[in-house]
Design a protein around this motif. Structure first.
Motif, mmCIF file in Angstrom:
data_model
loop_
_atom_site.group_PDB
_atom_site.id
_atom_site.type_symbol
_atom_site.label_atom_id
_atom_site.label_comp_id
_atom_site.label_asym_id
_atom_site.label_seq_id
_atom_site.Cartn_x
_atom_site.Cartn_y
_atom_site.Cartn_z
ATOM 1 N N GLU A 32 -0.998 -3.445 13.352
ATOM 2 C CA GLU A 32 0.121 -3.028 12.351
ATOM 3 C C GLU A 32 -0.441 -1.989 11.454
ATOM 4 O O GLU A 32 0.439 -1.418 10.992
ATOM 5 N N ARG A 77 -4.283 -8.137 4.976
ATOM 6 C CA ARG A 77 -3.195 -7.342 5.211
ATOM 7 C C ARG A 77 -3.082 -6.629 3.997
ATOM 8 O O ARG A 77 -2.799 -5.417 3.822
ATOM 9 N N LEU A 82 -0.576 -3.365 4.187
ATOM 10 C CA LEU A 82 0.426 -4.054 4.794
ATOM 11 C C LEU A 82 1.062 -4.914 3.947
ATOM 12 O O LEU A 82 0.518 -5.548 2.943
#
Length: 85
Positions: A32, A77, A82
């Motif tokens: 990601e 994350r 993210l």
């Protein structure tokens, strides 16, 4: 010239079920962020085995210990920029 250290690494060992789960998680989250994590077997390096062998899997981010035993997904994350669920 030595190969540069990957930004995201996972220290593992063969036969470690926690390592398998962590590898799936780190690979998914890394993707990601546009990163491919480098998987490193601690048993192939005596120094890594001595330092990290008793707490694999260990996530390293930018060469520093980020989490161990389990992947702290929310923190990873966040530290990769993210959105957190």
């Amino acid at each position: 010239m030595p190969e540069p250290t990957a930004r995201l690494q996972l220290l593992t060992r063969a036969g470690c079920h926690l390592c398998e789960t962590a590898a799936e998680t780190v690979t998914r989250v890394g993707a990601e962020a546009g990163l491919t994590p480098q998987l490193v077997d601690v048993d192939e390096d005596p120094e890594l085995r001595a330092e990290y062998g008793d707490r694999v899997p260990v996530v390293l981010l930018d060469g520093r210990e980020h989490s161990y035993f389990t992947v702290d997904v929310v923190r990873l994350r966040r530290d990769l920029g993210l959105p957190t669920p």
